[in-house]
Design an enzyme around this catalytic site. Structure first.
Site, PDB file in Angstrom:
ATOM      1  N   ARG A 122      60.887  36.272  21.480  1.00 33.75           N
ATOM      2  CA  ARG A 122      60.601  34.963  22.114  1.00 33.75           C
ATOM      3  C   ARG A 122      61.199  34.830  23.511  1.00 33.75           C
ATOM      4  NH1 ARG A 122      61.779  33.613  16.821  1.00 33.75           N
ATOM      5  NH2 ARG A 122      59.873  33.235  15.631  1.00 33.75           N
ATOM      6  N   LYS A 144      53.442  33.986  36.343  1.00 34.68           N
ATOM      7  CA  LYS A 144      52.239  34.271  35.548  1.00 34.68           C
ATOM      8  C   LYS A 144      52.344  35.710  35.057  1.00 34.68           C
ATOM      9  CE  LYS A 144      48.568  31.326  37.318  1.00 34.68           C
ATOM     10  NZ  LYS A 144      47.237  31.329  37.958  1.00 34.68           N
ATOM     11  N   GLU A 186      45.258  39.161  49.600  1.00 29.55           N
ATOM     12  CA  GLU A 186      46.002  37.966  49.168  1.00 29.55           C
ATOM     13  C   GLU A 186      46.666  37.301  50.377  1.00 29.55           C
ATOM     14  OE1 GLU A 186      45.864  36.538  46.313  1.00 29.55           O
ATOM     15  OE2 GLU A 186      45.660  38.010  44.698  1.00 29.55           O
ATOM     16  N   LYS A 224      54.218  30.025  48.252  1.00 30.16           N
ATOM     17  CA  LYS A 224      53.908  30.079  46.813  1.00 30.16           C
ATOM     18  C   LYS A 224      55.003  29.376  46.008  1.00 30.16           C
ATOM     19  CE  LYS A 224      52.411  32.845  42.940  1.00 30.16           C
ATOM     20  NZ  LYS A 224      51.848  34.090  42.430  1.00 30.16           N
ATOM     21  N   GLU A 234      50.007  25.106  36.525  1.00 29.39           N
ATOM     22  CA  GLU A 234      48.664  25.048  37.101  1.00 29.39           C
ATOM     23  C   GLU A 234      47.819  23.905  36.541  1.00 29.39           C
ATOM     24  OE1 GLU A 234      46.939  28.941  38.053  1.00 29.39           O
ATOM     25  OE2 GLU A 234      44.992  28.099  37.522  1.00 29.39           O
ATOM     26  N   ARG A 238      48.597  23.995  41.885  1.00 33.09           N
ATOM     27  CA  ARG A 238      48.668  25.461  41.838  1.00 33.09           C
ATOM     28  C   ARG A 238      47.284  26.110  41.827  1.00 33.09           C
ATOM     29  NH1 ARG A 238      52.847  29.355  38.367  1.00 33.09           N
ATOM     30  NH2 ARG A 238      52.016  31.291  39.225  1.00 33.09           N
ATOM     31  N   ASN A 242      44.203  29.893  43.701  1.00 32.72           N
ATOM     32  CA  ASN A 242      43.053  30.657  43.205  1.00 32.72           C
ATOM     33  C   ASN A 242      41.936  30.761  44.238  1.00 32.72           C
ATOM     34  OD1 ASN A 242      44.219  31.085  40.675  1.00 32.72           O
ATOM     35  ND2 ASN A 242      43.574  29.058  39.978  1.00 32.72           N
ATOM     36  N   HIS A 245      39.502  33.543  44.095  1.00 35.28           N
ATOM     37  CA  HIS A 245      39.730  34.263  42.835  1.00 35.28           C
ATOM     38  C   HIS A 245      38.626  34.098  41.803  1.00 35.28           C
ATOM     39  CE1 HIS A 245      43.649  35.017  44.477  1.00 35.28           C
ATOM     40  NE2 HIS A 245      44.032  35.673  43.399  1.00 35.28           N
ATOM     41  N   HIS A 249      37.596  37.572  40.678  1.00 38.48           N
ATOM     42  CA  HIS A 249      37.731  38.134  39.326  1.00 38.48           C
ATOM     43  C   HIS A 249      36.384  38.651  38.820  1.00 38.48           C
ATOM     44  CE1 HIS A 249      41.701  35.894  38.150  1.00 38.48           C
ATOM     45  NE2 HIS A 249      41.900  36.921  38.949  1.00 38.48           N
ATOM     46  N   HIS A 261      41.974  44.261  42.956  1.00 42.02           N
ATOM     47  CA  HIS A 261      42.114  42.806  42.909  1.00 42.02           C
ATOM     48  C   HIS A 261      42.072  42.150  44.298  1.00 42.02           C
ATOM     49  CE1 HIS A 261      43.457  38.935  41.356  1.00 42.02           C
ATOM     50  NE2 HIS A 261      44.327  38.907  42.348  1.00 42.02           N
TER      51      HIS A 261
HETATM   52  N1  LIG Z   1      50.926  37.330  38.194  1.00 38.58           N
HETATM   53  C1  LIG Z   1      50.351  36.879  39.287  1.00 38.58           C
HETATM   54  O1  LIG Z   1      50.631  35.764  39.758  1.00 38.58           O
HETATM   55  C2  LIG Z   1      49.343  37.738  39.990  1.00 38.58           C
HETATM   56  C3  LIG Z   1      48.910  37.403  41.288  1.00 38.58           C
HETATM   57  C4  LIG Z   1      48.035  38.270  41.945  1.00 38.58           C
HETATM   58  C5  LIG Z   1      47.603  39.427  41.300  1.00 38.58           C
HETATM   59  N2  LIG Z   1      48.030  39.703  40.058  1.00 38.58           N
HETATM   60  C6  LIG Z   1      47.619  40.933  39.370  1.00 38.58           C
HETATM   61  O2  LIG Z   1      48.189  42.023  40.072  1.00 38.58           O
HETATM   62  C7  LIG Z   1      47.397  43.182  39.814  1.00 38.58           C
HETATM   63  C8  LIG Z   1      47.182  43.935  41.108  1.00 38.58           C
HETATM   64  O3  LIG Z   1      48.432  44.340  41.602  1.00 38.58           O
HETATM   65  P1  LIG Z   1      48.540  45.550  42.631  1.00 38.58           P
HETATM   66  O4  LIG Z   1      47.528  45.395  43.677  1.00 38.58           O
HETATM   67  O5  LIG Z   1      49.953  45.646  43.015  1.00 38.58           O
HETATM   68  O6  LIG Z   1      48.035  46.786  41.769  1.00 38.58           O
HETATM   69  P2  LIG Z   1      48.771  47.974  40.995  1.00 38.58           P
HETATM   70  O7  LIG Z   1      49.950  47.486  40.282  1.00 38.58           O
HETATM   71  O8  LIG Z   1      47.715  48.657  40.223  1.00 38.58           O
HETATM   72  O9  LIG Z   1      49.256  48.915  42.181  1.00 38.58           O
HETATM   73  C9  LIG Z   1      48.304  49.523  42.990  1.00 38.58           C
HETATM   74  C10 LIG Z   1      48.478  51.033  43.081  1.00 38.58           C
HETATM   75  O10 LIG Z   1      49.550  51.327  43.948  1.00 38.58           O
HETATM   76  C11 LIG Z   1      50.448  52.255  43.324  1.00 38.58           C
HETATM   77  N3  LIG Z   1      51.755  51.937  43.890  1.00 38.58           N
HETATM   78  C12 LIG Z   1      52.515  50.855  43.632  1.00 38.58           C
HETATM   79  N4  LIG Z   1      53.562  50.832  44.448  1.00 38.58           N
HETATM   80  C13 LIG Z   1      53.503  51.948  45.206  1.00 38.58           C
HETATM   81  C14 LIG Z   1      54.297  52.479  46.257  1.00 38.58           C
HETATM   82  N5  LIG Z   1      55.345  51.813  46.724  1.00 38.58           N
HETATM   83  N6  LIG Z   1      53.950  53.655  46.806  1.00 38.58           N
HETATM   84  C15 LIG Z   1      52.836  54.310  46.367  1.00 38.58           C
HETATM   85  N7  LIG Z   1      52.023  53.851  45.408  1.00 38.58           N
HETATM   86  C16 LIG Z   1      52.357  52.667  44.839  1.00 38.58           C
HETATM   87  C17 LIG Z   1      50.279  51.976  41.860  1.00 38.58           C
HETATM   88  O11 LIG Z   1      50.662  53.079  41.101  1.00 38.58           O
HETATM   89  C18 LIG Z   1      48.782  51.719  41.760  1.00 38.58           C
HETATM   90  O12 LIG Z   1      48.087  52.940  41.721  1.00 38.58           O
HETATM   91  C19 LIG Z   1      46.122  42.705  39.176  1.00 38.58           C
HETATM   92  O13 LIG Z   1      46.159  42.983  37.809  1.00 38.58           O
HETATM   93  C20 LIG Z   1      46.147  41.204  39.391  1.00 38.58           C
HETATM   94  O14 LIG Z   1      45.465  40.496  38.404  1.00 38.58           O
HETATM   95  C21 LIG Z   1      48.892  38.891  39.395  1.00 38.58           C
END
Ligand SMILES: NC(=O)c1ccc[n+]([C@@H]2O[C@H](COP(=O)([O-])OP(=O)(O)OC[C@H]3O[C@@H](n4cnc5c(N)ncnc54)[C@H](O)[C@@H]3O)[C@@H](O)[C@H]2O)c1
Length: 351
Positions: A122, A144, A186, A224, A234, A238, A242, A245, A249, A261
């Protein structure tokens, strides 16, 4: 060091600086996690060879026990199977409530590890160590967490705030160009929502100058944080985050997650901006500013039309009922608003 306080639940700090990874252990102690606790370090197969060693070393030298959990990189891993493997790993290693999870990587790692932290016993403490631009300016902050289901993104999740976010800007030096671009998607969202200095930094180009990059990251996180403090769950404000988005999505999903993304969000921003111009809601000058910004970072791409996406959009969490959805409409730089529309109106608006 640039620091942003996030005053939600148990308040926490987002620390942004170069060279922070080596200080992770001491920063974790400073945020109240006790020496001797076990740290489950969740990371992916690309990040592990680059930064897992330094992170383990830093934690160990501050008296923590480390247990790495590495999964295959990419959105396809952000699923219930990875989550359950992680939860079982945590349980089999006897992790207790006083132990913690470290999410070392991009948004995929952060969302998955955060959800495990939110649900194991939990809730146990977790620390975000974002290593992509997208994760630094967006996903590591705000609580999130979650994983995707086969019928939609982020459908299994929880709001759960980290205890600390430690963003070492040096990690961005190894980020592939495509991932950099992904984060900028973003970033353009923040420029549209807030305008001002975020917009001018992006317009001038943030990649080349370390000082400007750290200022940009701080301003995005601060914006943010303010929104999340006002509306953690949200229920209103908040939703602005989006912007781009709802369509984004759907583009991501319809491409089988081959469109990353942030790039999909950029496509959504472009579509919503063009639609706003067509409906006389945004000036030509501001429309050109948004599209010019996307073009500058090579983020303009052809996007499918609304009709092909509507079924996917209906499954999106943002669809609050079977007939209506909240979309974010842009009326100028720093002037976006939440609008509830029917699915038919949305298709008409963007086509
Ligand atoms: N929680 C939230 O509020 C929120 C907000 C926006 C996006 N997201 C989510 O985030 C995800 C996308 O995140 P992302 O774009 O970071 O993708 P990701 O985590 O897949 O990273 C992208 C790529 O970069 C590589 N990588 C990461 N750091 C690295 C570094 N320093 N050097 C070399 N390679 C590196 C990873 O291995 C991967 O192949 C999606 O699932 C999206 O839905 C969440």
């Amino acid at each position: 060091m640039r620091t942003v306080e996030v005053g939600v639940g148990k308040p926490y700090r987002v620390e942004i600086e170069s060279g922070l990874l080596v200080k992770l252990g001491e920063r974790v102690l400073a945020c109240g996690i006790r020496e001797g606790a076990a740290a489950v370090i969740v990371t992916d197969g690309n990040v592990a060879p680059l930064y897992l060693g330094i992170v383990e070393q830093s934690l160990k030298s501050s008296g923590f026990r480390t247990l790495p959990f590495v999964f295959e990189a990419g959105e396809k891993s952000k699923n219930p199977e990875t989550y359950l493997r992680l939860i079982n790993f945590i349980a089999e290693n006897g992790i207790k409530r006083t132990d913690f999870i470290v999410a070392l990587g991009g948004g995929v790692v952060g969302d998955t590890a955060g959800f495990a932290a939110a649900t194991y016993m939990r809730g146990i403490a977790f620390v975000q160590v974002p290593t992509t631009l997208l994760a630094i300016i967006d996903s590591s902050v705000g609580g999130k967490t979650g994983v995707d289901l086969s019928c939609g993104k982020n459908l299994l999740g929880a709001f759960y705030q980290p205890r600390l976010v430690l963003a070492d800007l040096d990690t961005l030096s190894t980020l592939p160009d495509g991932e950099w671009k992904n984060g900028i998607g973003e970033g353009v969202k923040y420029a549209c929502l807030k305008g001002g200095r975020i917009l001018s930094l992006l317009s001038d180009g943030i990649r080349d100058d370390g000082a400007e990059l750290s200022e940009f990251c701080e301003l995005c996180v601060r914006y943010k944080a303010d929104i999340v403090e006002a509306d953690e769950r949200e229920s209103g404000l908040r939703k602005l985050l989006n912007f781009g988005h709802t369509l984004g999505h759907a583009y991501e999903k319809s491409s089988g997650f081959t469109i990353p993304h942030g790039v999909a969000v950029a496509m959504g921003i472009a579509k919503m901006t063009e639609a706003a111009f067509k409906h006389g809601e945004i000036s030509k000058e501001d429309k050109d500013l948004v599209l010019g910004l996307l073009d500058r970072y090579d983020l303009l791409a052809d996007a499918p039309n609304g009709n092909e996406l509507i079924d996917i959009i209906k499954l999106d969490k943002k669809a609050e009922d079977t007939e209506f959805i909240n979309v974010i409409v842009i009326k100028g730089m720093g002037k976006c608003e939440i609008r509830k529309v029917s699915f038919d109106e949305l298709v008409e608006y963007i086509n």
